[in-house]
Every structure is written in structure tokens, then in C-alpha cells.
Design an enzyme around this catalytic site. Structure first.
Site, mmCIF file in Angstrom:
data_model
loop_
_atom_site.group_PDB
_atom_site.id
_atom_site.type_symbol
_atom_site.label_atom_id
_atom_site.label_comp_id
_atom_site.label_asym_id
_atom_site.label_seq_id
_atom_site.Cartn_x
_atom_site.Cartn_y
_atom_site.Cartn_z
ATOM 1 N N ASP A 192 46.217 35.229 40.819
ATOM 2 C CA ASP A 192 46.819 36.271 39.989
ATOM 3 C C ASP A 192 48.102 35.742 39.360
ATOM 4 O O ASP A 192 48.985 35.250 40.073
ATOM 5 C CB ASP A 192 47.116 37.513 40.827
ATOM 6 N N ARG B 238 30.909 48.468 44.715
ATOM 7 C CA ARG B 238 32.281 48.199 45.134
ATOM 8 C C ARG B 238 33.215 48.477 43.970
ATOM 9 O O ARG B 238 32.957 48.045 42.847
ATOM 10 C CB ARG B 238 32.444 46.734 45.574
#
Length: 323
Positions: free
Chosen positions: A201, A266
Site C-alpha cells: 500500500d 468476500r
């Protein structure tokens, strides 16, 4: 200290792992030590007793599932919706997503979109406020644990009114195969399909919430993927590239991915805490010593963000800024 994986290999190993769990209601000095150790050893950890109301979380998850249940034609009317394509360089995944800026004007914009529920803006706003405060609290605990005199050295960047933080909903379809005798079972790790490929990230800190379905995997060493079991009582926290720079390499932004290795949908909701575009990314002076000289060049978030969008998944962007 962990060594982040560079890329996937054809000889991957799958070794489940349990992330450290940090109870934010524990004694403060204990909490700071646990967080620092988790960031040095794993780059990821779970937090419980985090202070974000259950009702706020439940409403956010309900809003997300309701949105993704809409017909594709309606979802595609939103410019911030995407499906399969990840980024601008040909990366694809088995995922659909919604990406939202977290500034109040951006969130308020959804009040005027006909195919978005009327309470969507207020739900997103309440959730964003809760996870932003959680992110700031964790960043201040990190600064304290690292001995940084200014406890807000990290958190101040995402508290800024022009913060570039974003909220991302990722929705992954299930694999329905012979291992799925019913919808409550999960297949073995050998039956996997990548939903979102290898990446770290780029922002400062990620606060991740997912429904009680596995899929997240982290790589603490090249060629080994460690599945992380979801914890419905916790938020998963991970170090971003910018925090690795701001801690002068003490903390590591670890490569991770998501696989659709379950028999159920999910959905994850990730808050990516980021600074203003013009913010200079440098470590506090206490993090740079003769024994540990500065490891990275000085750059702005805008410069790093531009590099992030120019590269494909699996490429370590942070290495381009090493001295």
C-alpha cells in the site's frame, strides 16, 4: 525485521500465520511496545477494543453489500466503480470495487446520485470518521513507541483538511467447486484464484475491515504466502510505503494479495490514510542517526503517487526512492 516479497513465483509455499493482536484498552506502554514490534516483525497486526462502534461497522458493510448487489448497468453509472481492471497498466483481478475520496464534499456528492441509497453518504461519513480517528490514535502510539518527541508527527498528515485519504470497497466473488459442499465451507488453499495481485500500500497506514471470509495473504519472505484468518472483532492494520520512509526503514511495508479461496463472497473496506499531495515525506530527525543514516530520498506524496500509478502490481515502488 521482515523482508518483503518482490514478486510471485511458480514455486510458492502457503504457510498460514497468526498476526499479533493488540488490545488498545491495555496499558499504554504495553500497547506501544506491541505495535512497534508488530510493525517491525510483520508490517501487519490486528487491533481489538478499537472504539469504532459495532453499529457503524455493520451499517457500512450492509451499504457495501447492497451496492454490489445492484445490476451491473447501475453500478457502472458511478465513475468511481471499477470491475476486473486494476490501475492503468493492464493489471486485472477477480474483483469489483468502489473508490471514494474521504473529504466531506466528495462524500456529500453521493446524496445527489439517484441509484445510491439516501443514507449512503451519512453511513460512509460516520465510518470514515471512526476509522480515521483509529488510524490517528495508532499513528500516535507508533510515534510514542519509537521515541518521536512530537506524538502527532505522523497523524497530523492524515488529519489535514486536504488529506488525500481514500476509502475503497473491494468485492470478490467465490469459487464454487467440488470442495464447496455448502456455502459455509471454505476450500483448501490449493484452490486459489488471485482477486487482487501482489502489492504494497503506497499511503501511510491502512485500516482494513473484511467480512468473516478468508482471502488476505501476506509475504514475509520471497516465494512464501501466509494466509491471514479474518477476525470479525478486529481491524487489520498495515504499514504503508510512506510510513516505511517516515520511520527510516524501521517499519516495513509488506507485500500482500487477496485470493478468492472461499465459497462465499468476500468484501473488504479499506481506509488508506494519506497526506496532502504537497506534503514532504521525511522521517523525524530522531529516526536518523549516525548508526542509522537516512535510507530514502526526500519526495512529496504527489511525486510518489505519480510513480505508483505508473507501475504495475508486484513492482516495489519504494525501492526507486532509496539513496
Amino acid at each position: 525485521m521482515v523482508v518483503a516479497s518482490q514478486k510471485s513465483t511458480s514455486r510458492e509455499k502457503i504457510l498460514p500465520i497468526e498476526l499479533p493482536v493488540v488490545d488498545l484498552s491495555a496499558e499504554r506502554s504495553t500497547v506501544t511496545k506491541l505495535i512497534v514490534k508488530a510493525c517491525e516483525d510483520y508490517g501487519f497486526f490486528n487491533v481489538v477494543n478499537h472504539g469504532v462502534p459495532r453499529d457503524t461497522i455493520a451499517k457500512m458493510e450492509e451499504a457495501g453489500f447492497n451496492f454490489f448487489a445492484k445490476p451491473m448497468a447501475l453500478k457502472k453509472q458511478l465513475p468511481l466503480y471499477g470491475c476486473h481492471s486494476i490501475g492503468f497498466n493492464g493489471d486485472v483481478g477477480d474483483v469489483e470495487y468502489l473508490l471514494l475520496a474521504t473529504t466531506p464534499p466528495s462524500i456529500d456528492h453521493f446524496k445527489n446520485i439517484s441509484n445510491v441509497p439516501s443514507n449512503f453518504s451519512s453511513t460512509v461519513s460516520a465510518y470514515t470518521e471512526g476509522v480515521r480517528e483509529l488510524a490517528c490514535e495508532i499513528l500516535e502510539l507508533m510515534a510514542e513507541g519509537l521515541g518521536v518527541p512530537d506524538a502527532m508527527a505522523f497523524s497530523r498528515l492524515i488529519r489535514a483538511v486536504d488529506s488525500d485519504s481514500v476509502l475503497r470497497f473491494n468485492h470478490y466473488p467465490p469459487i464454487l467447486n467440488k470442495d464447496c459442499k455448502d456455502k459455509d465451507e471454505s476450500p483448501s488453499y490449493s484452490h486459489t484464484k488471485v482477486g487482487f495481485g501482489d502489492h504494497s500500500d503506497p499511503q501511510i497506514l491502512t485500516i482494513l475491515r473484511s467480512n468473516d471470509v478468508p482471502g488476505l495473504q501476506i509475504s514475509l519472505q520471497d516465494g512464501v504466502w501466509n494466509p491471514v484468518a479474518p477476525d470479525p472483532e478486529a481491524f487489520c492494520v498495515n504499514v504503508g510505503d510512506l510510513l516505511q520512509v517516515m520511520t527510516n526503514g524501521r517499519f516495513v511495508s509488506v507485500t500482500h494479495r487477496v485470493v478468492t479461496n472461499s465459497c462465499k463472497y468476500r468484501m473488504s473496506v479499506a481506509y488508506f490514510g494519506a497526506p496532502p499531495l504537497d506534503a514532504g515525506i521525511v522521517p523525524p530527525s530522531v529516526m536518523v542517526t549516525p548508526q542509522r543514516p537516512s535510507l530514502f530520498k526526500t519526495f512529496t506524496w504527489a511525486e510518489y503517487k505519480k510513480v505508483t500509478y505508473s507501475m504495475r502490481l508486484g513492482e516495489r515502488r519504494i525501492d526507486l526512492f532509496r539513496k
